[in-house]
Design an enzyme around this catalytic site. Structure first.
Site, PDB file in Angstrom:
ATOM      1  N   GLU A  58       2.373  -1.215  33.595  1.00 23.42           N
ATOM      2  CA  GLU A  58       2.610  -1.526  32.183  1.00 23.42           C
ATOM      3  C   GLU A  58       1.424  -1.189  31.285  1.00 23.42           C
ATOM      4  O   GLU A  58       0.995  -1.958  30.429  1.00 23.42           O
ATOM      5  CB  GLU A  58       3.030  -2.992  32.033  1.00 23.42           C
ATOM      6  CG  GLU A  58       4.339  -3.256  32.764  1.00 23.42           C
ATOM      7  CD  GLU A  58       4.812  -4.698  32.729  1.00 23.42           C
ATOM      8  OE1 GLU A  58       5.952  -4.950  33.158  1.00 23.42           O
ATOM      9  OE2 GLU A  58       4.045  -5.571  32.279  1.00 23.42           O
ATOM     10  N   GLU A  92      10.308  -2.021  38.320  1.00 17.96           N
ATOM     11  CA  GLU A  92      10.239  -3.478  38.160  1.00 17.96           C
ATOM     12  C   GLU A  92      11.265  -3.908  37.132  1.00 17.96           C
ATOM     13  O   GLU A  92      11.343  -3.342  36.037  1.00 17.96           O
ATOM     14  CB  GLU A  92       8.834  -3.935  37.717  1.00 17.96           C
ATOM     15  CG  GLU A  92       8.696  -5.456  37.673  1.00 17.96           C
ATOM     16  CD  GLU A  92       7.301  -5.898  37.266  1.00 17.96           C
ATOM     17  OE1 GLU A  92       6.318  -5.417  37.879  1.00 17.96           O
ATOM     18  OE2 GLU A  92       7.189  -6.727  36.336  1.00 17.96           O
TER      19      GLU A  92
END
Length: 520
Positions: free
Chosen positions: A198, A316
């Site tokens: 991220e 994810e």
């Protein structure tokens, strides 16, 4: 009309309202497949979060983090083994703060410590010693897991002095090289390496510019080629592992270079924060669920344009961020969202879908305290066992609350379906039609099977979708006295009869004598 007649009429009318059935014609286009997943499409994450990771006045991770997890737990071992194999991603928010103590040169090598200032996510640097790495790999080997390892992408960089959250400088690959060298020397198998978590787009707590990230991916690719010179056993290289941003992804993929990235990874948390009271409504709303399809389509289109040699991965996805929906993520209801996500991503040519998490947080497939499987575990296991890698086009003109996905059956001939009924009050009677014409010029033919259908109907205990107990064909799925995962046996149904889908239920159906060119 006497009292008994009135009573009977009221009861009869109530039954009609509660269990009214809608007839639906479902058309399968079997001439060719529209997409293809990896054979091991189902994936789960083992995360780094420590016990004191808390959100909304609760700390749902317990002892489930990679530093704390009881790897000798028999339920955990059997739950992973049941997939034969299960793809496991080692990673998460804290992976960019993990250093690997390969040379034993890090003093006071400790797991993450709570810190108020100066560190991402409120935790210190965490140090992975090789004893724990050995234990993890013993578990992976014992359970025959396929491992994706998330590397620290911030090591060697520093925060920009002029732009908040931006990290600058080249990735320092030496610590990753040491880990790879040790891993190879011990004979541990790694299926793929993913760089960073991220950090793309605007990032979450930190970010890296797209061209810099592309440069670092090339560094990782060269390192993997050097350390694993045999192309047949060479781990795949994945990235960027974050939220899709069109401008950032396009720049990143365009700058990465030919054959550098094997899997383009992105994350999905489309249900909002874990304390959002609207989560339970959203997982039952077909119009809300469909909105995320545009992201899957955009990622696939970007790959076709800039990196056609690679494939799309969801690396994810937990639905609700900050450890999952407090009262929803571990219940039957969450399966509506999860299985619909699996269906949509497969249609949009995603190779792998990685659930957050195997254990830990509210969204785990296994209960964090008892390790007992939550309802979604069985949905994931059934998908893995019955849905093959070739994806078929399937349509219907019925209620939008009926979601249908179809693949070639796994291992044996035939076609498999997953039916997701989001409606509380409406059941469905399904008639199948087979369209073998590529040009759409010939009529569809109603299909009637002569072999028994294999049907797996999942329903919540007592009809309560917020129950954490799931029934398979009317029988609760529970561990045996010896803690074995229950056997998932189908109900065999006359192939000439319509497929019945109860209200608020999920069904996997396999038809063995449904033949089509796409299967070959």
């Amino acid at each position: 009309m006497n009292f008994k007649s009135i009573t009977f009429f009221v009861v009869f009318l109530s039954c009609l309202l509660v269990s009214k059935a809608e007839k639906v014609e479902v058309v399968v286009e079997g001439a060719t497949s529209i997409a293809q997943t990896d054979e091991d499409f189902i994936c789960v994450t083992l995360d780094w979060w420590p016990t004191n990771k808390c959100d909304y006045d609760q700390c749902p991770w317990g002892q489930a983090g990679l530093f704390n997890l009881d790897l000798k737990n028999k339920i955990l071992e059997k739950a992973v083994k049941a997939f034969h194999p299960l793809r496991i991603r080692v990673g998460g928010s804290l992976q960019d703060q993990v250093v690997y103590n390969v040379r034993n040169n890090i003093e006071n090598c400790q797991p993450f410590q709570k810190q108020d200032k100066g560190f991402l996510f409120g935790f210190s640097i965490g140090c992975l010693d090789m004893k724990r790495w050995d234990e993890l790999n013993e578990f992976f080997n014992q359970t025959r897991a396929k491992v994706t390892f998330g590397l620290n992408a911030l090591i060697g960089r520093k925060e920009s002095e002029t732009e908040k959250t931006l990290w600058v400088g080249d990735w320092y690959s030496h610590n990753a090289r040491d880990l790879m060298s040790y891993t190879i020397s011990k004979g541990y198998k790694i299926d793929s390496y993913e760089l960073g978590n991220e950090l793309c787009g605007v990032g979450v707590s930190a970010r890296i510019e797209a061209k810099q990230y592309a440069k670092d991916m090339a560094t990782l690719k060269n390192l993997v080629k050097e350390m694993y010179p045999n192309p047949k056993t060479q781990p795949k290289v994945l990235g960027p592992g974050g939220f899709y941003d069109k401008k950032w992804f396009d720049t990143f993929l365009d700058a990465s270079g030919h054959d550098v990235i094997d899997g383009v990874t992105h994350h999905i948390y489309n249900l909002g924060p874990g304390n959002n009271p609207d989560v339970v409504r959203r997982v039952q709303d077909p119009f809300f669920l469909t909105q995320i399809a545009q992201t899957f389509k955009d990622v696939s289109n970007a790959i076709v344009k800039f990196a056609p040699w690679s494939g799309a991965w969801v690396s994810e996805s937990g639905g609700a961020y900050n450890s999952g929906g407090q009262l929803v993520s571990y219940t039957f209801a969450f399966g509506f969202w999860y299985l619909d996500q699996l269906g949509m991503t497969s249609v949009y040519n995603h190779k792998v879908y990685c659930r957050q998490a195997l254990i830990g947080g509210n969204y785990a497939l296994l209960n964090t305290t008892t390790f007992v499987p939550n309802p979604d575990y069985y949905g994931a296991l059934l998908w893995h066992r019955v849905m093959g890698s070739k994806v078929l086009s399937v349509t219907h003109k019925g209620s939008p609350y009926l979601r249908v996905y179809s693949h070639c059956a796994k291992k044996e001939p035939g076609v498999s379906f997953v039916f997701i009924n989001l409606s509380k009050n409406t059941s469905f009677e399904i008639d199948l039609f087979h369209d073998l014409n590529l040009n759409g010029g010939s009529p569809n033919f109603e299909f009637k099977g002569h072999k028994k259908r294999e049907e797996y109907h999942l329903t919540p205990k007592d009809g309560n979708i917020l129950s954490s107990i799931v029934l398979l064909n009317g029988t609760p799925l529970e561990l045996s006295d010896s803690l074995e995962i229950p056997e998932l046996k189908p109900k065999l149904v006359d192939g000439l009869k319509p497929i019945s889908i109860a209200a608020h239920s999920i069904a996997f159906v396999t038809i063995r004598d449904f033949n089509a060119p796409a299967f070959s």
